[in-house]
Every structure is written in C-alpha cells, then in structure tokens.
Design a protein around this motif. Sequence first.
Motif, PDB file in Angstrom:
ATOM      1  N   ALA A  65       1.761   2.319  -9.602  1.00 50.35           N
ATOM      2  CA  ALA A  65       0.949   2.260  -8.316  1.00 50.35           C
ATOM      3  C   ALA A  65      -0.532   1.473  -8.372  1.00 50.35           C
ATOM      4  O   ALA A  65      -0.811   0.939  -7.385  1.00 50.35           O
ATOM      5  CB  ALA A  65       0.452   3.907  -8.431  1.00 50.35           C
ATOM      6  N   GLY A  66      -1.026   1.159  -9.540  1.00 51.24           N
ATOM      7  CA  GLY A  66      -2.180   0.378  -9.726  1.00 51.24           C
ATOM      8  C   GLY A  66      -1.950  -0.813  -9.610  1.00 51.24           C
ATOM      9  O   GLY A  66      -2.495  -1.684  -8.655  1.00 51.24           O
ATOM     10  N   ALA A 103       0.777  -1.211   0.027  1.00 52.75           N
ATOM     11  CA  ALA A 103      -0.151   0.025   0.138  1.00 52.75           C
ATOM     12  C   ALA A 103       0.865   1.258  -0.002  1.00 52.75           C
ATOM     13  O   ALA A 103       0.341   2.214  -0.781  1.00 52.75           O
ATOM     14  CB  ALA A 103      -0.872   0.029   1.043  1.00 52.75           C
ATOM     15  N   ALA A 124       2.532   1.858  -3.448  1.00 57.05           N
ATOM     16  CA  ALA A 124       1.916   2.153  -4.642  1.00 57.05           C
ATOM     17  C   ALA A 124       1.562   3.724  -4.344  1.00 57.05           C
ATOM     18  O   ALA A 124       1.605   4.369  -5.332  1.00 57.05           O
ATOM     19  CB  ALA A 124       0.187   1.579  -4.243  1.00 57.05           C
ATOM     20  N   LEU A 125       1.253   4.334  -3.057  1.00 57.11           N
ATOM     21  CA  LEU A 125       1.268   5.568  -2.728  1.00 57.11           C
ATOM     22  C   LEU A 125       2.478   6.445  -3.131  1.00 57.11           C
ATOM     23  O   LEU A 125       2.255   7.353  -3.983  1.00 57.11           O
ATOM     24  CB  LEU A 125       1.046   5.947  -1.280  1.00 57.11           C
ATOM     25  N   GLY A 158       0.822  -2.068  -7.515  1.00 52.97           N
ATOM     26  CA  GLY A 158       0.697  -2.178  -6.125  1.00 52.97           C
ATOM     27  C   GLY A 158      -0.452  -2.398  -5.201  1.00 52.97           C
ATOM     28  O   GLY A 158      -0.487  -3.149  -4.319  1.00 52.97           O
ATOM     29  N   LEU A 159      -1.398  -1.652  -5.547  1.00 55.39           N
ATOM     30  CA  LEU A 159      -2.676  -1.742  -4.917  1.00 55.39           C
ATOM     31  C   LEU A 159      -3.371  -3.136  -5.278  1.00 55.39           C
ATOM     32  O   LEU A 159      -3.902  -3.582  -4.616  1.00 55.39           O
ATOM     33  CB  LEU A 159      -3.739  -0.741  -5.321  1.00 55.39           C
ATOM     34  N   THR A 186      -1.528  -5.943  -5.752  1.00 59.46           N
ATOM     35  CA  THR A 186      -1.010  -6.957  -4.915  1.00 59.46           C
ATOM     36  C   THR A 186      -1.474  -7.039  -3.558  1.00 59.46           C
ATOM     37  O   THR A 186      -1.797  -7.891  -2.950  1.00 59.46           O
ATOM     38  CB  THR A 186       0.418  -6.410  -5.193  1.00 59.46           C
ATOM     39  N   ALA A 187      -1.671  -5.870  -3.173  1.00 64.96           N
ATOM     40  CA  ALA A 187      -2.154  -5.795  -1.571  1.00 64.96           C
ATOM     41  C   ALA A 187      -3.355  -6.487  -1.494  1.00 64.96           C
ATOM     42  O   ALA A 187      -3.813  -7.044  -0.515  1.00 64.96           O
ATOM     43  CB  ALA A 187      -2.341  -4.083  -1.154  1.00 64.96           C
ATOM     44  N   VAL A 188      -4.348  -6.251  -2.599  1.00 66.86           N
ATOM     45  CA  VAL A 188      -5.643  -7.088  -2.601  1.00 66.86           C
ATOM     46  C   VAL A 188      -5.399  -8.463  -2.539  1.00 66.86           C
ATOM     47  O   VAL A 188      -5.913  -9.213  -1.727  1.00 66.86           O
ATOM     48  CB  VAL A 188      -6.520  -6.235  -3.583  1.00 66.86           C
TER      49      VAL A 188
END
Length: 423
Positions: free
Chosen positions: A205-206, A117, A120-121, A208-209, A211-213
């Motif tokens: 960034a997209g 997260a 991504a930021l 990365g998000l 991956t977190a999900v």
Amino acid sequence: MSQRASQQRLEPLNRPLGQPPDRRTSLEGNAGVRQDNTAFHPGVVHFALAMGGFAIGITEFATMSLLPFFARDLHITAPEAGHAISAYALGVVVGAPVIAVLSARVARRTTLIALMAFFALMNGLSGLAPDYHTMLVLRFLAGLPHGAYFGIAMLVAASLVPMDKRTGAVGRVLLGLTIATTIGVPLANGVGQAIGWRWAFAIVAGLGLLTAVLVLIFAPRDAVNTGASPLRELSALGRKHVWLTLAIGAIGFGGLFSVYTYLASTMLAVTHVSPALVPVALCVFGVGLTAGNIIVPRFADRALMATAGGLLLWSAATLALYPLAAANFWTLIVDVLLIGLGGALATVLQTRLMDVAGEAQSLAAALNHSAFNIANALGPWLGGMAVAAGYGWTSTGLVGAGLALSGFVVWAIAAALAAREGI
C-alpha cells in the motif's frame, strides 16, 4: 542523446505505437493540445512507472510465497488459499479491458495516478481482512488496476523512445516487477514470517501511494486524443492477431505460475529445507526474471516472433526439469533461475501487440495483462488439481511444461499466419 531520440521525445503520447512516428508532428498533438513531454529524461519517467511495477510485483508474487502462512491464519487449506491468488488474477482479467475502454478519453497520466491510488487502498484493506471470504473480495478488487496500469504505463514508456527501442522501454517498466521478485518479494516474505503476513500488504500500500506521487511529478502531461473513444478501443477485439498473441500468453505463461505458486510448499515438503531458505529461492527466481528482461529485449527488437517461440520452448524444458531438480536445494535453485529467464515472454508479447493492435493500443496493451493473469489463474488451478489428485508437489513442473508447449502450438499458428500475411 541522438537527434532521432530527441525527435522521438517530442511525439504526442496518443500516437498509435504500431505506426511509424509522423516527423511533421511538433509539440502540438493530434488533438491540437500542447504536450508537455520534455520536462524529464525518459529514464526518469521509466523509473517512476517502474515503481508501480515494483508494488504490483510484490503483491502478486509475495501473496503466493506467503500462501502457507495466511492459509494457517485464516484456517483454510493451501489449495483454498490459492483461490485468493486466483481472485486477484480474475480482478486483473476483468479490470484491464474495462478500465482501458472506459478511460479512452482520459489523459494517461491522470489514469495512472487514479489506478495506483485505488491499488494502494485495496492492498491496505487486504492486510486487514478478518476472514477468507473478505480476503477473496479484496484481492479481486486489488487486481482491477493491475493490467490497465501496466498497459498504459508501457504505452507511455514506449512513446518516449525510438520505434526500434520499444521492447527495451517496455522491459524497463517490467523491471520494476522483476526487481520486486528479486528484492521486494523475499523482503515481504521475510517480514510476513517475522511479524505477520498482513504487514506485507501494508508495504505494498505504501509503495502504491509512492508511485502515484512519482507519476504526478515526473510523468509527462499528455493531452486527451479527441479521436479516442471506447468504440475505437474495442476495435482490437476484431483483430485475429491480437487474439492469437493474447492466447500465447494466457496459455504458455501458465506454467511459470504453476510452479511459482507452490514453490514454498514444495521446498518445505519435498526439498526439506528451513523456511528461512524460501526467500532465497524467491530471490533467485527474481534474478532470472530481471536478467531475462534485460537480455531478451536485445534479441526481440531484431526478431520479435522468433524470440517469443524460443522463450516458450525454453520454459517447457526448464519446467520439465523441475520434478528432477526439486529433491536437492542447489539443483532446485539453478532450475528456478532458468525458469525465471522465461518470464521475459511478457515483454516480448507486449511489443507484438503494439504492432498488431492498430489504433486500439490501450485496450490491447491492457489485455496482455489480462492474458497473463488468466495464466496466473490457470497455472495454480491446474497445478493445485495435480497436487490434490495425489501426484505430489513436483507435478506442478510437468503441468507447467504442458502449458508452455500448448502455448508454443498457438505461437506456431500465429507465426505461420503472420508470415503468410506479412505482419
């Protein structure tokens, strides 16, 4: 799946990976907390973890390939733009050990989600950087989660397979990074050339998000090991074989980055090709990396240290050929493919660290990526110095060969000590 593999999947994630699994252990971990490790097949978990490697691979390598373009937009020289790459690498070097130590009492799944997260930021903000100095700061911050993510992800991946399959599991996580160099980096480079380099960071960034999900959904819920502590993790720093393994990567891998960082500039100034062919060379490099991480683990699981030494000599030879190959597009492509094969060294050394780190697995695993990003900073820095001194873009190959040979010297010392001590 064999009975052995099925039993292995029941092992707690906080087991020291350098030790044989305790077959008396059930779903109750060392901390006495139930482990939810059987919900998904290991391959599914490996895929989720590899997606993070895919995102990291794009931001690490695409930034290098877009160097001429954001240098122009930010009104700086190519060597100055290379400092943004070094800033990211410095973030990895700093972030990997600090995060590994501070997260010793945090569940690995939770840590992985938080790291991606934040990743991504920071990459999203990098795409909005208005000037050179802001870019430097944001690239440093974006690098902080890199090493800790890979280190923890590889421990999770290796904990789900039998001991003699660990290098393959580590390689599958790194396949995300190598496939990024094959598909993601050329795509990001193409997007950067077509609509602006800032959009490449938006893509990262997209991912990365995403991956977190995926980690939230698929990664096993691990219990915190009550025996874990920052002090126990720091015990890795007292092991000479940990330091020698890290030194092999920090020095020997620098040659690859020396060439790759300035590959686009070399192709434009020396090979005299259209900018449209730069993504082709980047894709071929990624094919080499991917092939290396598929093929080399088969040898490494049988002769780990010998494989590492062979890779260093391979890299030295292919990098030394680079100045000769760069004048022609086709010979350059072949050599870039061969250089990429040597990238499997990261996978091999990761497994070596599992064997020599004792109970300090998280810190040792994360430090491996600090070491490789020291190489990421060292290679471009020395290569840039050679170019700035007037030796030409192809001099990066000779710098790289020197680094690979220097890494081999460290490997020889480590191998001799390991043979004498039976490690």
